[in-house]
Design a protein around this motif. Structure first.
Motif, PDB file in Angstrom:
ATOM      1  N   ALA A  81      66.495  68.320  66.723  1.00  0.00           N
ATOM      2  CA  ALA A  81      67.497  67.865  67.695  1.00  0.00           C
ATOM      3  C   ALA A  81      67.226  68.491  69.050  1.00  0.00           C
ATOM      4  CB  ALA A  81      68.902  68.219  67.196  1.00  0.00           C
ATOM      5  N   GLU A  82      66.892  69.783  69.015  1.00  0.00           N
ATOM      6  CA  GLU A  82      66.559  70.472  70.271  1.00  0.00           C
ATOM      7  C   GLU A  82      65.341  69.838  70.929  1.00  0.00           C
ATOM      8  OE1 GLU A  82      65.125  74.920  71.794  1.00  0.00           O
ATOM      9  OE2 GLU A  82      65.728  74.611  69.697  1.00  0.00           O
ATOM     10  N   LEU A  83      64.325  69.498  70.115  1.00  0.00           N
ATOM     11  CA  LEU A  83      63.114  68.857  70.640  1.00  0.00           C
ATOM     12  C   LEU A  83      63.445  67.497  71.240  1.00  0.00           C
ATOM     13  CD1 LEU A  83      59.967  68.893  70.842  1.00  0.00           C
ATOM     14  CD2 LEU A  83      59.935  67.749  68.611  1.00  0.00           C
ATOM     15  N   THR A  84      64.281  66.743  70.563  1.00  0.00           N
ATOM     16  CA  THR A  84      64.654  65.408  71.047  1.00  0.00           C
ATOM     17  C   THR A  84      65.450  65.497  72.337  1.00  0.00           C
ATOM     18  OG1 THR A  84      64.706  64.608  68.765  1.00  0.00           O
ATOM     19  CG2 THR A  84      65.834  63.266  70.423  1.00  0.00           C
ATOM     20  N   ALA A  85      66.386  66.427  72.374  1.00  0.00           N
ATOM     21  CA  ALA A  85      67.207  66.583  73.578  1.00  0.00           C
ATOM     22  C   ALA A  85      66.352  67.020  74.755  1.00  0.00           C
ATOM     23  CB  ALA A  85      68.324  67.592  73.303  1.00  0.00           C
ATOM     24  N   ALA A  86      65.391  67.924  74.514  1.00  0.00           N
ATOM     25  CA  ALA A  86      64.528  68.391  75.595  1.00  0.00           C
ATOM     26  C   ALA A  86      63.691  67.244  76.142  1.00  0.00           C
ATOM     27  CB  ALA A  86      63.635  69.524  75.091  1.00  0.00           C
ATOM     28  N   LEU A  87      63.129  66.403  75.251  1.00  0.00           N
ATOM     29  CA  LEU A  87      62.318  65.261  75.698  1.00  0.00           C
ATOM     30  C   LEU A  87      63.176  64.262  76.468  1.00  0.00           C
ATOM     31  CD1 LEU A  87      60.120  64.726  72.503  1.00  0.00           C
ATOM     32  CD2 LEU A  87      59.347  65.574  74.723  1.00  0.00           C
ATOM     33  N   THR A  88      64.417  64.074  76.027  1.00  0.00           N
ATOM     34  CA  THR A  88      65.314  63.162  76.750  1.00  0.00           C
ATOM     35  C   THR A  88      65.606  63.706  78.134  1.00  0.00           C
ATOM     36  OG1 THR A  88      66.315  62.466  74.655  1.00  0.00           O
ATOM     37  CG2 THR A  88      67.555  62.022  76.675  1.00  0.00           C
ATOM     38  N   GLU A  89      65.869  65.000  78.182  1.00  0.00           N
ATOM     39  CA  GLU A  89      66.172  65.626  79.475  1.00  0.00           C
ATOM     40  C   GLU A  89      64.964  65.604  80.392  1.00  0.00           C
ATOM     41  OE1 GLU A  89      66.017  68.517  82.486  1.00  0.00           O
ATOM     42  OE2 GLU A  89      64.960  68.871  80.575  1.00  0.00           O
ATOM     43  N   MET A  90      63.756  65.677  79.837  1.00  0.00           N
ATOM     44  CA  MET A  90      62.534  65.691  80.649  1.00  0.00           C
ATOM     45  C   MET A  90      62.140  64.292  81.120  1.00  0.00           C
ATOM     46  SD  MET A  90      60.409  68.481  78.363  1.00  0.00           S
ATOM     47  CE  MET A  90      58.961  68.584  79.391  1.00  0.00           C
ATOM     48  N   GLY A  91      62.901  63.283  80.703  1.00  0.00           N
ATOM     49  CA  GLY A  91      62.688  61.937  81.245  1.00  0.00           C
ATOM     50  C   GLY A  91      61.736  61.065  80.465  1.00  0.00           C
ATOM     51  N   ALA A  92      61.551  61.310  79.159  1.00  0.00           N
ATOM     52  CA  ALA A  92      60.682  60.442  78.359  1.00  0.00           C
ATOM     53  C   ALA A  92      61.224  59.024  78.339  1.00  0.00           C
ATOM     54  CB  ALA A  92      60.566  60.991  76.939  1.00  0.00           C
ATOM     55  N   ALA A  93      60.332  58.040  78.538  1.00  0.00           N
ATOM     56  CA  ALA A  93      60.763  56.638  78.517  1.00  0.00           C
ATOM     57  C   ALA A  93      61.199  56.227  77.123  1.00  0.00           C
ATOM     58  CB  ALA A  93      59.632  55.736  79.004  1.00  0.00           C
ATOM     59  N   VAL A  94      60.584  56.764  76.107  1.00  0.00           N
ATOM     60  CA  VAL A  94      60.936  56.511  74.722  1.00  0.00           C
ATOM     61  C   VAL A  94      60.368  57.653  73.895  1.00  0.00           C
ATOM     62  CG1 VAL A  94      58.888  55.110  74.228  1.00  0.00           C
ATOM     63  CG2 VAL A  94      60.930  54.807  72.841  1.00  0.00           C
ATOM     64  N   ILE A  95      61.060  57.976  72.804  1.00  0.00           N
ATOM     65  CA  ILE A  95      60.604  59.028  71.901  1.00  0.00           C
ATOM     66  C   ILE A  95      60.450  58.387  70.525  1.00  0.00           C
ATOM     67  CG2 ILE A  95      61.108  61.294  70.924  1.00  0.00           C
ATOM     68  CD1 ILE A  95      63.168  61.583  73.310  1.00  0.00           C
ATOM     69  N   ALA A  96      59.201  58.244  70.079  1.00  0.00           N
ATOM     70  CA  ALA A  96      58.920  57.566  68.811  1.00  0.00           C
ATOM     71  C   ALA A  96      58.423  58.586  67.799  1.00  0.00           C
ATOM     72  CB  ALA A  96      57.878  56.468  69.017  1.00  0.00           C
ATOM     73  N   PHE A  97      59.145  58.710  66.688  1.00  0.00           N
ATOM     74  CA  PHE A  97      58.787  59.685  65.665  1.00  0.00           C
ATOM     75  C   PHE A  97      57.869  59.047  64.616  1.00  0.00           C
ATOM     76  CE2 PHE A  97      62.404  61.956  67.396  1.00  0.00           C
ATOM     77  CZ  PHE A  97      62.032  63.285  67.255  1.00  0.00           C
ATOM     78  N   ASP A  98      56.653  59.607  64.499  1.00  0.00           N
ATOM     79  CA  ASP A  98      55.748  59.202  63.416  1.00  0.00           C
ATOM     80  C   ASP A  98      55.999  60.117  62.213  1.00  0.00           C
ATOM     81  OD1 ASP A  98      53.681  57.922  62.031  1.00  0.00           O
ATOM     82  OD2 ASP A  98      52.161  59.308  62.793  1.00  0.00           O
ATOM     83  N   ILE A  99      57.255  60.318  61.916  1.00  0.00           N
ATOM     84  CA  ILE A  99      57.700  61.209  60.839  1.00  0.00           C
ATOM     85  C   ILE A  99      58.884  60.527  60.173  1.00  0.00           C
ATOM     86  CG2 ILE A  99      58.591  63.501  60.249  1.00  0.00           C
ATOM     87  CD1 ILE A  99      57.447  64.492  62.956  1.00  0.00           C
TER      88      ILE A  99
END
Length: 738
Positions: A81-99
């Motif tokens: 969750a922390e990783l996802t929130a950080a990527l969202t805050e850093m402005g990722a256009a999309v976050i796709a989990f290969d997991i």
């Protein structure tokens, strides 16, 4: 030339059958053939990988460093969750989990809450414990809901009811693509609360066709037989563009060739169209797995490092996966590299964004089958017309042209065309078959030629020429030899009653056994002259008692003709022809002659020339006039004195100034020793003596005695003597002879 044409036709037909087999094998396209083709396509990528471009695709890697800092996998979901929130805050256009997150977090602290409340009520109130021991799956779901997150699913072979949720709609142009796509039996999905929070869900499974362990294609579409589902890369592109769905076009769509199938031709996601295979897969054009494509998850989770890597995340399509070997998500690419599975999805996305695609057109298989057949035909034509070396050279040029064309189309248009099977397989199999057959037939021809020369030359001559071909040079030597000439008596009447083809057959049936009799006695056949045979003894190999061998051969030849006539071997009697029997005349002479290779540097014959040859020919031409089947010269008679010989008196020969004494060859030494021949020889001597003396009465008496004792085949011989006796003056010996 006729034999050569037949040989070439046979080679062409046989090699053509091999070519048909090779072509049908390519048309059937079994697994090992397609595997060879794919190896060729891998070679293209190794030589010409996809050029590097700066594209907005990044991989956040749960690498060895991240595991060393934050502990072994799996991490608690609050860390994700922390990783996802950080990527969202850093402005990722999309976050796709290969997991996949198929099970609840077993490390979540809230799982221990009931146990703590029951055992230690004095520690805190339940509300305080719940705040201190969060549900990590819930926190992860909250983080997913706050960002543009795409989760994955995997297709499963076992039948089940589980299906992933559909976050995007599908529209299709043409026929319904679910009819042609392979249907999966069930799916492995994420926790329902995570999928409910996600913006998109896409498949992470790789192509079912890549069974060799090398990833070449990535499915863009999945189907359960009823609905379509997007891949992880397709959903990532949709979410990044803010699009609501995907458009799929099939072969039946407007502007496409309707081939009677629902094959997928291309997909449009947002504003980006791209081509696919008929199964909705993307041929991935890989490039080197560059380190700058990756950002370690340790840097994202470290607040002190986020600003340093923010530029690598902002506005990027971010795939989250792992490169740790221990987590077993390592794949092989056509470039020969081992890369994380997440890299495959990232490279597929890069390729779609670049607009440069690999494609294997629908007509590729047909074109390769036609190329296989045409190249094979060219190879066969070259082998049978120009020979193996020229065929190999020109075939190599054609193969190089085919390779060059395929490479050019790959480099300029991204087309995947296979030059390996049409060239390597066709050239190897068809060329090898044609040349091997040509070699076998050529060797058989050589054996035939060897056998054919055996009809003309003594076996010793053939062996000598085989072991010492340098003897085939111009020049000759003088040798004491015995020369034989044989001719068919009355050949003109025979030829007049036979068709040309029947006449050739007759000569073959006659000359073949007569030639065998000559060779059986060590003779060398010089040549065939129409219905005649010329042969000699004592060359090229020394033949002791060559005159006696020649006489034996002559007697055997007359017996052979009698045997052929007796069984109507030529069919004259059966066909009721005017000529019922065949007679031959043979002349033998012994003397010195020049023998050797005669002719030009390019064409020569092993032959004999000299006066002895001319005399032998003249003797043979006298057989009919003398009435004997076989005549020999005095020199031959002296060299074969133990044979049964009857003097035919001195005969003037055409072209000779001095008359030559000739002798009729009647039988072999056994016959000469018989009582019957001794009586005949004695009476014949008295006949010759009476003729020399001009004594008509004595000659008549001796002639009658000879006729009574002589065998029937000497009738014509003594008829000639009867004419000489009749020409003698009556009344006794001639005064000149007295």
């Amino acid at each position: 030339m006729r034999i050569i044409r037949r040989k070439r036709l046979f080679v062409a037909l046989t090699a053509g059958l091999v070519l048909v087999g090779v072509t049908l094998l390519r048309a059937a396209d079994p697994g090992f053939v397609s595997a060879v083709r794919l190896i060729g396509f891998d070679g293209y990528q190794r030589l010409w990988p996809r050029p590097h471009q700066e594209l907005p695709v990044r991989i956040v890697d749960i690498d060895e460093r991240a595991l060393a800092v934050h502990g072994q996998w799996p991490w608690r979901r609050d860390r994700l969750a922390e990783l996802t929130a950080a990527l969202t805050e850093m402005g990722a256009a999309v976050i796709a989990f290969d997991i996949l997150f198929a099970e609840a977090d077993r490390l979540s602290p809230h799982r221990y809450l009931p146990e703590l409340i029951g055992e230690r009520p004095d520690l805190a109130t339940p509300e305080t414990l719940r705040a201190a021991l969060p549900d990590t799956d819930a926190r992860f779901a909250e983080a997913i809901a706050q960002g543009p997150v795409v989760l994955g699913f995997a297709v499963m072979p076992r039948t089940g009811e589980t299906r992933p949720p559909l976050k995007a709609g599908f529209a299709y142009s043409g026929a319904d693509p679910t009819e042609s796509l392979p249907a999966f039996a069930s799916a492995l999905t994420n926790l329902e609360q995570l999928e409910a929070a996600a913006t998109g869900v896409g498949g992470i499974s790789l192509s079912r066709l890549d069974t060799t362990g090398i990833v070449r294609r990535v499915p863009m579409l999945f189907s359960d037989g009823d609905r379509l589902y997007p891949s992880l890369a397709l959903e990532a592109l949709r979410v990044a563009q803010g699009a609501r769905g995907h458009i799929v076009r099939t072969a039946a769509a407007s502007g496409e060739l309707d081939v009677g199938t629902t094959a997928v031709t291309d997909i449009k996601v947002g504003a980006i169209p791209f081509p696919t295979t008929q199964d909705g897969e993307l041929w991935v054009h890989f490039n080197a797995d560059r380190p700058e494509r990756y950002v370690s998850a340790a840097d994202i989770l470290d607040p002190a490092r986020r600003d340093a890597v923010r530029a690598l995340i902002e506005g990027q399509i971010v795939f989250v996966g792992t490169s740790s070997v221990g987590l077993l998500d390592i794949r092989a690419t056509p470039l020969g590299e081992l890369v994380p599975g997440v890299s495959v999805h990232a490279q597929a996305t890069e390729q779609i964004l670049s607009g440069a695609f690999l494609s294997r057109p629908d007509w590729a298989d047909g074109a390769e089958v036609i190329a296989t057949f045409l190249l094979g035909l060219a190879v066969i034509a070259l082998v049978v017309t120009l020979g193996a070396l020229w065929a190999a050279a020109i075939g190599g040029v054609l193969a190089a042209g085919l390779y060059g064309g395929a490479i050019h189309l790959f480099q300029t248009q991204g087309l995947l065309l296979d030059p390996v099977y049409p060239t390597a397989v066709t050239l190897f199999v068809v060329y090898a078959a044609a040349t091997a057959l040509l070699y076998v037939l050529t060797e058989r021809e050589k054996r035939f030629v060897r056998a054919a020369f055996g009809q003309y030359l003594a076996p010793e001559m053939v062996k000598r020429l085989e072991s010492a071909p340098d003897t085939l040079r111009l020049g000759g030597e003088m040798r004491d030899m015995t020369i034989l000439f044989m001719d068919v008596r009355g050949f003109t009447p025979i030829s007049e009653q036979l068709a040309p083809t029947d006449l050739v057959a007759f000569l073959n049936d006659l000359l073949s056994p007569l030639s065998e009799e000559i060779q059986a006695e060590g003779g060398t056949i010089d040549k065939y002259i129409g219905d005649s045979i010329m042969a000699f003894w004592n060359a090229p190999m020394t033949v002791e008692d060559h005159a006696r061998h020649a006489c034996r051969a002559a007697l055997a030849m007359t017996r052979k003709v009698d045997a052929l006539n007796a069984r109507d071997a030529f069919g004259f009697q059966a066909r009721g022809l005017a000529a019922q029997t065949v007679r031959i005349g043979i002349g033998l002479n012994t003397g010195e002659a020049c023998v050797g290779n005669m002719g030009s540097d390019r064409r020569f014959n092993y032959s004999v020339i000299g006066d002895a040859v001319n005399v032998a020919a003249r003797i043979e031409s006298s057989c009919k006039a003398i009435g004997a089947d076989c005549l020999v010269s005095e020199a031959t008679a002296k060299a074969a004195a133990d044979f049964a010989l009857l003097e035919a008196d001195a005969i003037p020969l055409k072209g000779k100034s001095v008359a030559v004494r000739l002798f009729a060859l009647v039988g072999d030494p056994d016959h000469a020793a018989s009582d019957g021949f001794r009586r005949l020889a004695a009476m014949h001597a008295r006949l010759i003596e009476a003729l020399s003396a001009g004594d008509a009465a004595a000659a008549n008496a001796a002639l009658k005695a000879c006729r009574a004792e002589a065998p029937a085949h000497l009738g014509a011989f003594y008829d000639r003597f009867a004419a000489r006796v009749a020409a003698l003056p009556e009344g006794g010996p001639s005064p000149a002879k007295a």
